[in-house]
Design a protein around this motif. Sequence first.
Motif, short mmCIF file in Angstrom:
data_model
loop_
_atom_site.label_atom_id
_atom_site.label_comp_id
_atom_site.label_asym_id
_atom_site.label_seq_id
_atom_site.Cartn_x
_atom_site.Cartn_y
_atom_site.Cartn_z
N LEU A 260 0.84 -1.20 0.00
CA LEU A 260 0.00 0.00 0.00
C LEU A 260 0.87 1.25 0.00
N THR A 261 0.63 2.10 -0.98
CA THR A 261 1.49 3.26 -1.16
C THR A 261 0.66 4.55 -1.05
N GLU A 262 1.33 5.68 -1.25
CA GLU A 262 0.64 6.97 -1.28
C GLU A 262 -0.21 7.03 -2.56
N PRO A 263 -1.31 7.78 -2.58
CA PRO A 263 -1.80 8.54 -1.44
C PRO A 263 -2.61 7.67 -0.48
N GLY A 264 -2.57 8.11 0.76
CA GLY A 264 -3.46 7.51 1.76
C GLY A 264 -4.63 8.45 1.96
N PRO A 265 -5.55 8.07 2.80
CA PRO A 265 -6.70 8.95 3.06
C PRO A 265 -6.28 10.23 3.77
N SER A 266 -6.96 11.32 3.46
CA SER A 266 -6.73 12.57 4.20
C SER A 266 -7.30 12.36 5.61
N GLU A 267 -7.03 13.33 6.48
CA GLU A 267 -7.56 13.24 7.85
C GLU A 267 -9.08 13.14 7.82
N GLU A 268 -9.66 13.95 6.92
CA GLU A 268 -11.12 13.97 6.82
C GLU A 268 -11.66 12.63 6.30
N GLN A 269 -10.97 12.07 5.31
CA GLN A 269 -11.40 10.78 4.77
C GLN A 269 -11.27 9.68 5.82
N LEU A 270 -10.20 9.76 6.60
CA LEU A 270 -10.02 8.75 7.64
C LEU A 270 -11.13 8.83 8.68
N ARG A 271 -11.52 10.04 9.02
CA ARG A 271 -12.64 10.22 9.97
C ARG A 271 -13.93 9.64 9.39
N GLU A 272 -14.10 9.85 8.08
CA GLU A 272 -15.30 9.33 7.42
C GLU A 272 -15.30 7.79 7.47
N ILE A 273 -14.13 7.21 7.19
CA ILE A 273 -13.99 5.75 7.24
C ILE A 273 -14.33 5.24 8.65
N LEU A 274 -13.81 5.95 9.65
CA LEU A 274 -14.04 5.49 11.03
C LEU A 274 -15.49 5.73 11.47
N ALA A 275 -16.10 6.76 10.89
CA ALA A 275 -17.52 7.00 11.20
C ALA A 275 -18.35 5.82 10.67
N VAL A 276 -18.01 5.35 9.48
CA VAL A 276 -18.72 4.19 8.93
C VAL A 276 -18.49 2.97 9.82
N ALA A 277 -17.26 2.84 10.30
CA ALA A 277 -16.92 1.68 11.15
C ALA A 277 -17.77 1.64 12.42
N THR A 278 -18.22 2.79 12.87
CA THR A 278 -18.98 2.80 14.13
C THR A 278 -20.47 2.50 13.92
N ARG A 279 -20.86 2.42 12.65
CA ARG A 279 -22.30 2.20 12.36
C ARG A 279 -22.53 0.71 12.11
N VAL A 280 -22.45 -0.04 13.16
CA VAL A 280 -22.56 -1.50 13.02
C VAL A 280 -23.52 -2.07 14.06
N PRO A 281 -24.02 -3.27 13.80
CA PRO A 281 -24.83 -3.94 14.81
C PRO A 281 -24.06 -4.01 16.13
N ASP A 282 -24.74 -3.71 17.20
CA ASP A 282 -24.06 -3.58 18.49
C ASP A 282 -25.11 -3.82 19.58
N HIS A 283 -25.25 -5.09 19.97
CA HIS A 283 -26.28 -5.46 20.96
C HIS A 283 -26.02 -4.72 22.26
N GLY A 284 -27.00 -3.95 22.70
CA GLY A 284 -26.87 -3.23 23.95
C GLY A 284 -26.26 -1.85 23.78
N LYS A 285 -25.97 -1.48 22.53
CA LYS A 285 -25.36 -0.16 22.26
C LYS A 285 -24.16 0.10 23.16
N LEU A 286 -23.22 -0.83 23.16
CA LEU A 286 -22.08 -0.75 24.08
C LEU A 286 -20.85 -0.09 23.44
N ALA A 287 -20.83 -0.05 22.10
CA ALA A 287 -19.63 0.42 21.38
C ALA A 287 -18.38 -0.28 21.95
N PRO A 288 -18.31 -1.62 21.82
CA PRO A 288 -17.18 -2.33 22.43
C PRO A 288 -15.96 -2.34 21.53
#
Length: 204
Positions: A30-58
């Motif tokens: 994996l080489t440049e370019p990588g995601p910008s700071e903003e893109q990385l935040r967007e990626i991580l925002a998607v990562a947090t939108r997952v099934p999560d029994h009990g809304k624990l964010a584990p």
Amino acid sequence: MLARAGAMLNDRSSILSLLKTRRSGRPRDLTEPGPSEEQLREILAVATRVPDHGKLAPWRFVIVRKEDRGAFEALLQRAYRIDHPEPGRLETEATQRFAHQAPALVVALFKPVASSKIPLWEQQLSCGAALLSLLTATHALGFAAGWVTGWAAYSEEVRRAFAADDEVIAGFIFIGTPGIELEERPRPALDDVISNWRPGDASY
Ligand SMILES: Cc1cc2nc3c(=O)[nH]c(=O)nc-3n(C[C@H](O)[C@H](O)[C@H](O)COP(=O)(O)O)c2cc1C
């Protein structure tokens, strides 16, 4: 081209096509370019939108910025020496390469909520789901990612540098642009993993 796969996700078939074509990139490819700071935040925002029994964010995510990769390498070299006090040149170089590969690095942590009645296993499943969403979002933005563990994910020294006492490293997620064509790997034959339940069939 895979790298452009995220460009037109405005209809159902392109979303399906994204999901059907997602594949990992080897971190060292994996080489440049990588995601910008903003893109990385967007990626991580998607990562947090997952099934999560009990809304624990584990789960939670720690970004290792470019300017901190040197310190990350120093941590890994120190940790490696705990079990291998006299590493050879090749081992030291492998650790160095690991620490510096790919433009972006996220350390994903499993963060169990012990006080919850939700079984630990279900919390682990949510963590895995979050990481798959992370990979898929990366792919949708035109990048590739590699989820790896290896000895460093199981080193107590490394864990303590990123995580609280009850947390564990779920993986190092390296993100960038594939420098070479991504290789497909064999996938399980669908009929090996899908079946109809036959009532009365109790033994496996
Ligand atoms: C928890 C976990 C840890 C992994 N650790 C490694 C690893 O240390 N090294 C490696 O080459 N692949 C590792 N993999 C596999 C890759 O992330 C990836 O699944 C594999 O290369 C196949 O890619 P695909 O995503 O295109 O199916 C790991 C996968 C998971 C789920």
